[in-house]
Design an enzyme around this catalytic site. Structure first.
Site, PDB file in Angstrom:
ATOM      1  N   ASP A   2      19.329  23.330   8.167  1.00  0.00           N
ATOM      2  CA  ASP A   2      20.451  24.150   8.571  1.00  0.00           C
ATOM      3  C   ASP A   2      21.458  24.353   7.426  1.00  0.00           C
ATOM      4  OD1 ASP A   2      21.823  25.662  10.347  1.00  0.00           O
ATOM      5  OD2 ASP A   2      22.465  24.017  11.625  1.00  0.00           O
ATOM      6  N   GLY A   3      22.082  25.504   7.415  1.00  0.00           N
ATOM      7  CA  GLY A   3      23.173  25.752   6.470  1.00  0.00           C
ATOM      8  C   GLY A   3      22.873  26.798   5.413  1.00  0.00           C
ATOM      9  N   ARG A   6      25.446  29.690   5.662  1.00  0.00           N
ATOM     10  CA  ARG A   6      26.794  29.324   5.168  1.00  0.00           C
ATOM     11  C   ARG A   6      26.815  29.161   3.651  1.00  0.00           C
ATOM     12  NH1 ARG A   6      27.368  24.671   9.311  1.00  0.00           N
ATOM     13  NH2 ARG A   6      25.254  25.410   9.701  1.00  0.00           N
ATOM     14  N   ARG A  15      22.687  36.583   3.561  1.00  0.00           N
ATOM     15  CA  ARG A  15      22.139  35.386   4.182  1.00  0.00           C
ATOM     16  C   ARG A  15      20.740  35.042   3.660  1.00  0.00           C
ATOM     17  NH1 ARG A  15      24.067  33.231   8.677  1.00  0.00           N
ATOM     18  NH2 ARG A  15      21.976  32.679   9.324  1.00  0.00           N
ATOM     19  N   SER A  47      12.666  28.948  14.969  1.00  0.00           N
ATOM     20  CA  SER A  47      12.663  28.534  16.378  1.00  0.00           C
ATOM     21  C   SER A  47      12.327  29.721  17.275  1.00  0.00           C
ATOM     22  CB  SER A  47      14.035  27.965  16.764  1.00  0.00           C
ATOM     23  OG  SER A  47      14.956  29.020  16.937  1.00  0.00           O
ATOM     24  N   ASN A  50      15.105  32.078  17.200  1.00  0.00           N
ATOM     25  CA  ASN A  50      15.449  32.798  15.966  1.00  0.00           C
ATOM     26  C   ASN A  50      15.031  34.271  15.961  1.00  0.00           C
ATOM     27  OD1 ASN A  50      14.994  29.906  13.762  1.00  0.00           O
ATOM     28  ND2 ASN A  50      16.876  30.727  14.651  1.00  0.00           N
ATOM     29  N   ARG A 170      19.430  16.181  10.174  1.00  0.00           N
ATOM     30  CA  ARG A 170      19.912  17.556  10.321  1.00  0.00           C
ATOM     31  C   ARG A 170      21.014  17.789   9.297  1.00  0.00           C
ATOM     32  NH1 ARG A 170      20.990  21.468  15.465  1.00  0.00           N
ATOM     33  NH2 ARG A 170      21.644  23.239  14.207  1.00  0.00           N
ATOM     34  N   ARG A 176      23.634  18.516  16.722  1.00  0.00           N
ATOM     35  CA  ARG A 176      22.859  18.877  17.915  1.00  0.00           C
ATOM     36  C   ARG A 176      21.364  18.723  17.607  1.00  0.00           C
ATOM     37  NH1 ARG A 176      26.447  23.156  17.392  1.00  0.00           N
ATOM     38  NH2 ARG A 176      24.950  24.312  16.127  1.00  0.00           N
ATOM     39  N   GLU A 189      15.547   7.623  14.784  1.00  0.00           N
ATOM     40  CA  GLU A 189      16.913   7.460  14.273  1.00  0.00           C
ATOM     41  C   GLU A 189      17.401   8.841  13.839  1.00  0.00           C
ATOM     42  OE1 GLU A 189      18.677   4.685  14.379  1.00  0.00           O
ATOM     43  OE2 GLU A 189      16.974   3.715  15.338  1.00  0.00           O
TER      44      GLU A 189
HETATM   45  C1  FPP Z   1      18.820  27.559   9.380  1.00  0.00           C
HETATM   46  O1  FPP Z   1      19.947  27.944   8.600  1.00  0.00           O
HETATM   47  C2  FPP Z   1      17.580  27.974   8.718  1.00  0.00           C
HETATM   48  C3  FPP Z   1      16.659  28.809   9.264  1.00  0.00           C
HETATM   49  C4  FPP Z   1      16.799  29.401  10.600  1.00  0.00           C
HETATM   50  C5  FPP Z   1      15.447  29.223   8.525  1.00  0.00           C
HETATM   51  C6  FPP Z   1      14.859  28.227   7.582  1.00  0.00           C
HETATM   52  C7  FPP Z   1      13.783  28.892   6.818  1.00  0.00           C
HETATM   53  C8  FPP Z   1      13.539  28.781   5.493  1.00  0.00           C
HETATM   54  C9  FPP Z   1      14.235  27.842   4.601  1.00  0.00           C
HETATM   55  C10 FPP Z   1      12.519  29.668   4.827  1.00  0.00           C
HETATM   56  C11 FPP Z   1      11.148  29.700   5.381  1.00  0.00           C
HETATM   57  C12 FPP Z   1      10.532  28.371   5.584  1.00  0.00           C
HETATM   58  C13 FPP Z   1       9.582  27.778   4.823  1.00  0.00           C
HETATM   59  C14 FPP Z   1       9.038  26.451   5.232  1.00  0.00           C
HETATM   60  C15 FPP Z   1       9.047  28.378   3.612  1.00  0.00           C
HETATM   61  P1  FPP Z   1      20.963  29.025   9.183  1.00  0.00           P
HETATM   62  O2  FPP Z   1      20.491  30.363   8.778  1.00  0.00           O
HETATM   63  O3  FPP Z   1      21.093  28.822  10.662  1.00  0.00           O
HETATM   64  O4  FPP Z   1      22.281  28.637   8.440  1.00  0.00           O
HETATM   65  P2  FPP Z   1      23.769  28.822   8.984  1.00  0.00           P
HETATM   66  O5  FPP Z   1      23.885  27.951  10.216  1.00  0.00           O
HETATM   67  O6  FPP Z   1      24.607  28.325   7.848  1.00  0.00           O
HETATM   68  O7  FPP Z   1      23.968  30.284   9.276  1.00  0.00           O
END
Ligand code: FPP
Length: 231
Positions: A2-3, A6, A15, A47, A50, A170, A176, A189
């Site tokens: 996550d993140g 941001r 993004r 997810s 998503n 996380r 969460r 854990e």
């Molecule tokens: C959550 O950050 C991240 C995701 C929903 C996507 C993660 C996917 C990748 C890193 C790329 C594809 C995966 C692989 C394994 C190659 P967010 O977008 O929710 O961040 P935010 O909460 O700061 O907006």
């Protein structure tokens, strides 16, 4: 992971740039995990919720996944890492499914190191899919309803061949579970770190493992029983 969003926003970037950086972190963290002897690592990459993100972000993420699978295949083979997926991958774009199948087939013989990608994954969807599969097995006479137990039901989850996680990390300060491996995390854990995923590195993983090693896992027993070696 996550993140990413941001991280990008803080820099005035789109993004997707955060997700791009997030892919580089995937390499850093999987390499570090292997060096530390962590045999299974599961990444929550996409997810079931998503899909509701802006279409441009969804297609950008699918493109990154395709890029990642093409780029990492040789490295996974060199390092003897088996790729697994959990989630409804049948709903992913055809090109992504093709790459996933190719990488999974090419790494299927490896046993020691395992990278699990959660793709179009949701724990509630997983529970519903497992219940349907279990009910089908009862109907077809492969299971008996009266034998239903956690141990038997467990075999119908996407993670049937994957051990339960010991540690969940996380990133980005959110505290969460967000529909991730809810049954499998029963005794894990949990560690929440403010670090954004694109900035998460080997030292952050080491710090989380150090914290994990300080904790006493009791699995419902008392501290005295654990110290006496009760199983
Ligand atoms: C959550 O950050 C991240 C995701 C929903 C996507 C993660 C996917 C990748 C890193 C790329 C594809 C995966 C692989 C394994 C190659 P967010 O977008 O929710 O961040 P935010 O909460 O700061 O907006």
């Amino acid at each position: 992971m996550d993140g990413n969003g941001r991280w990008a926003k803080q820099r005035g970037l789109p993004r997707l740039e955060g997700h791009r950086r997030g892919v580089e972190t995937v390499r850093t963290v999987t390499d570090a995990a292997r060096e530390m002897g962590i045999r299974y690592i599961t990444l929550y990459a996409f997810s079931v919720e998503n899909w509701r993100r802006p279409a441009e972000e969804v297609s950008g993420l699918m493109g990154l996944l395709d890029y990642f699978l093409k780029r990492e295949l040789d490295t996974l083979i060199k390092n003897k890492v088996r790729l697994h997926t959990i989630g409804r991958t049948e709903d992913l774009p055809a090109n992504v499914q093709r790459e996933l199948n190719r990488v999974k087939a090419a790494t299927a013989g490896f046993t020691e190191w395992n990278l699990v990608l959660a793709l179009n994954y949701g724990a509630r969807t997983e529970a519903a899919d497992a219940a349907r599969a279990y009910a089908t097995a009862v109907r077809d006479g492969r299971e008996k309803l009266e034998d239903c137990s956690w141990e038997r039901f467990n075999r119908y989850l996407y993670t049937a061949d994957i051990p339960e996680p010991d540690l969940l990390i996380r990133t980005s300060g959110e505290t969460r579970i967000s529909n991730f491996l809810m049954l499998q995390l029963a005794y894990a854990e949990l560690i929440f770190t403010p670090t954004l995923w694109p900035e998460f590195g080997k030292s952050d993983l080491q710090a989380a493992v150090d914290e994990y090693n300080k904790r006493e896992r009791r699995f419902g027993l008392t501290s005295e029983q654990i110290k006496a070696g009760t199983k």
